[in-house]
Enzyme design. Structure first.
Site, mmCIF file in Angstrom:
data_model
loop_
_atom_site.group_PDB
_atom_site.id
_atom_site.type_symbol
_atom_site.label_atom_id
_atom_site.label_comp_id
_atom_site.label_asym_id
_atom_site.label_seq_id
_atom_site.Cartn_x
_atom_site.Cartn_y
_atom_site.Cartn_z
ATOM 1 N N ASP A 189 29.644 55.837 31.888
ATOM 2 C CA ASP A 189 30.940 55.157 31.938
ATOM 3 C C ASP A 189 30.811 53.651 31.705
ATOM 4 O O ASP A 189 31.669 53.049 31.061
ATOM 5 C CB ASP A 189 31.587 55.416 33.307
ATOM 6 C CG ASP A 189 33.006 54.896 33.394
ATOM 7 O OD1 ASP A 189 33.803 55.239 32.490
ATOM 8 O OD2 ASP A 189 33.336 54.156 34.329
ATOM 9 N N LYS A 206 35.327 43.310 43.356
ATOM 10 C CA LYS A 206 35.546 43.517 41.932
ATOM 11 C C LYS A 206 35.136 42.218 41.259
ATOM 12 O O LYS A 206 35.761 41.163 41.480
ATOM 13 C CB LYS A 206 37.041 43.796 41.688
ATOM 14 C CG LYS A 206 37.488 43.676 40.241
ATOM 15 C CD LYS A 206 37.485 44.992 39.547
ATOM 16 C CE LYS A 206 37.925 44.851 38.094
ATOM 17 N NZ LYS A 206 37.442 45.910 37.235
ATOM 18 N N HIS A 227 29.671 48.980 28.137
ATOM 19 C CA HIS A 227 29.977 47.598 28.533
ATOM 20 C C HIS A 227 28.740 46.794 28.943
ATOM 21 O O HIS A 227 28.577 45.639 28.552
ATOM 22 C CB HIS A 227 30.953 47.586 29.719
ATOM 23 C CG HIS A 227 32.190 48.400 29.503
ATOM 24 N ND1 HIS A 227 32.851 48.452 28.298
ATOM 25 C CD2 HIS A 227 32.907 49.189 30.342
ATOM 26 C CE1 HIS A 227 33.904 49.231 28.417
ATOM 27 N NE2 HIS A 227 33.960 49.699 29.643
HETATM 28 C C1 BG6 Z 1 36.281 51.414 31.788
HETATM 29 C C2 BG6 Z 1 35.678 52.443 32.673
HETATM 30 O O1 BG6 Z 1 35.722 51.450 30.510
HETATM 31 O O2 BG6 Z 1 36.068 50.123 32.370
HETATM 32 C C3 BG6 Z 1 36.276 52.379 34.062
HETATM 33 O O3 BG6 Z 1 35.917 53.746 32.123
HETATM 34 C C4 BG6 Z 1 36.122 50.985 34.632
HETATM 35 O O4 BG6 Z 1 35.682 53.328 34.931
HETATM 36 C C5 BG6 Z 1 36.650 49.954 33.652
HETATM 37 O O5 BG6 Z 1 36.861 50.927 35.830
HETATM 38 C C6 BG6 Z 1 36.313 48.551 34.123
HETATM 39 O O6 BG6 Z 1 36.986 47.638 33.313
HETATM 40 P P1 BG6 Z 1 37.459 46.240 33.897
HETATM 41 O O7 BG6 Z 1 38.032 45.521 32.717
HETATM 42 O O8 BG6 Z 1 38.469 46.520 34.951
HETATM 43 O O9 BG6 Z 1 36.218 45.594 34.463
#
Ligand code: BG6
Length: 492
Positions: A249, A349, A254
């Site tokens: 994921d 977060k 990312h």
């Molecule tokens: C997504 C994932 O690609 O990115 C999610 O599938 C995750 O599980 C999200 O929560 C996180 O993105 P951001 O921009 O909120 O950090």
């Protein structure tokens, strides 16, 4: 160093029809429509721009627009303005379609032709796959077979959401299916992290400041930390997430993309073709893990209560946390560890990239010999705060021999008037302009899968590796060991 034009000045959007497959899904309602609303608000959409919302649901246009309006209201951070929505809603058509029904694609072709004529989209088509990935291949096949674009007029482009496959072989299969209808330069693989303001700024910070680039290497840098943690659990995505886990994921895409942008050799000219070529080299240089010492390289965890989430198996051994130490087989980075950390159900977060420099050689200071304890550190804060912090050492006022660590802190989103566009605004904007710089090339995806496939297989083969951690904590208790075992290192 030449910085590509698009980075310095926005070019005008082109005419086109945006065809969204999956128009009643979460992504469209939460991200795409609010992004279009913002682009409309900023008057960035061309008058020859229209949207055809496609989904399997049997809605009338009126019903769809009502739902779309509610979604924009809910998911737009600023106050909703009816006048802007009215301008946007005039551009939208709705078409219901079963993804495997040829006749439905023929009807869609008719709608596209008519709307194109009406608004003057000049044959340009941007197809957006916002459906479940299992339909990507099928839709792409029908786009070509049923001539949903003109071969004589205009351009065609395809935007594809992640996950791009669930391992190397399924990614290859998907790519083969898509490239039957679209060329590589027509495929825009989405990784929304590449659109985050500070992730993009990383390149600019390196390119535009003489103090960083000459020291951006193994001689000066001790290690790099790339962190993206979330406090939320899996929410209503339990079923998907239980199949994916943090490695698929977040890490495969990312996290590795952030690593690639941190480590990349800056090309002479930051245009898409050059930059992506250099990123491919970095991803191909990821050193594969050794199975015997897997515990020294990776810590996996699962938050308590994950197995009770909706859609998650009660025996699940899927990781919701991953901390990894990885090295690159690359002259600039030999011996420099890159620590990656990501997970759900954690304390905060936050996303950041930290470059920790080496300590200066020798010691200081006037009069007395002092060891310097705090190395220089460059922190790129990606979210929730956006900015750059540079930590360095100075003399404590009034003393001659006391070192004081201090920092210069640039908080970008604290500045009034610095309105950062949301990632999906930029995604759509760049694809309409045809700029592939912040989209992933197939070879990047392939190299990332090659490296992460092994990790994923081991995570499944050795379920004892998954350590439980308390929700809201910093992750499994032994995760610090991955970093702390070297003197002067800790998670930052
Ligand atoms: C997504 C994932 O690609 O990115 C999610 O599938 C995750 O599980 C999200 O929560 C996180 O993105 P951001 O921009 O909120 O950090």
């Amino acid at each position: 160093m030449e910085v590509r034009q698009g980075m310095a000045a926005e070019s005008r959007m082109e005419t086109c029809l945006l065809i969204i497959f999956g128009a009643t899904g979460d992504l469209t309602f939460r991200k795409l429509l609010p992004a279009l609303y913002q682009l409309e608000k900023k008057k960035e959409l061309h008058k020859g721009f229209g949207v055809v919302a496609v989904s399997r649901k049997d809605h009338t246009l009126k019903e769809y627009l009502q739902k779309a309006k509610e979604a924009v209201k809910t998911h737009t951070s600023e106050e909703f303005q009816d006048s802007i929505w009215k301008r946007l809603n005039k551009r939208i058509q709705y078409q219901s379609l079963e993804f495997n029904n040829e006749g439905d694609y023929e009807s869609l072709r008719g709608v596209l032709k008519e709307l194109d004529r009406e608004i003057g989209a000049r044959g340009n088509r941007l197809f957006y796959m916002a459906t479940s990935p299992k339909f990507f291949g099928e839709i792409s096949k029908h786009i070509q077979k049923k001539d949903l674009y003109s071969k004589k007029r205009g351009w065609k482009r395809l935007m594809v959401e992640k996950p791009f496959g669930r391992d190397l072989s399924s990614a290859r299969e998907l790519n083969e299916a898509l490239t039957e209808a679209f060329k590589e330069e027509e495929i825009f693989r989405v990784d929304h992290y590449l659109m985050k303001e500070m992730v993009q700024n990383l390149l600019m910070i390196r390119a535009a400041n003489q103090i960083f680039e000459p020291t951006w290497n193994r001689e000066h840098i001790d290690h790099v930390q790339i962190i993206s943690t979330e406090s939320e659990g899996v929410g209503n995505r339990g079923e998907y997430y239980d199949q994916a886990g943090a490695l698929r994921d977040m890490v495969q895409n990312h996290m590795l993309q952030m690593l690639a942008l941190t480590a990349v050799e800056l090309p002479g000219n930051l245009i898409a073709k050059n930059l992506r070529k250099e990123k491919i080299k970095i991803l191909q240089s990821l050193i594969p893990f050794k199975e015997v010492s897997i515990e020294d390289q990776m810590v996996l965890g699962q938050y308590e209560g994950f197995r009770e989430e909706m859609g998650v198996s009660e025996k699940s051994s899927t990781e919701t946390y991953a901390a990894i130490r990885v090295f690159l087989d690359h002259p600039r980075w030999l011996g420099v560890p890159f620590y990656l950390k990501t997970g759900k159900g954690l304390k905060e977060k936050a996303a950041r990239i930290v470059i920790q420099y080496r300590l200066p050689m020798g010691s200081c200071c006037l009069g007395e010999t002092k060891e310097i304890e705090e190395p220089n550190r460059l922190t790129i804060n990606i979210q929730p705060q956006e900015g750059v912090v540079l930590s360095f050492n100075t003399k404590q006022p009034g003393t001659l021999d006391t070192i004081m660590p201090v920092s210069m802190d640039f908080c970008q989103n604290c500045l009034i008037g610095m309105n950062t566009p949301e990632a999906y605004e930029k995604l759509l904007g760049d694809a309409i302009k045809g700029d592939q710089t912040s989209f992933t090339h197939w070879e990047e995806v392939e190299a990332a899968w090659k490296w992460s496939d092994t990790l994923i297989n081991w995570a499944r083969k050795y379920p004892w590796m998954i350590k439980s951690y308390e929700k809201g904590s910093r992750g499994p208790e032994d995760a610090p060991d991955l970093v702390n075992r070297e003197p002067g290192r800790k998670w930052l």
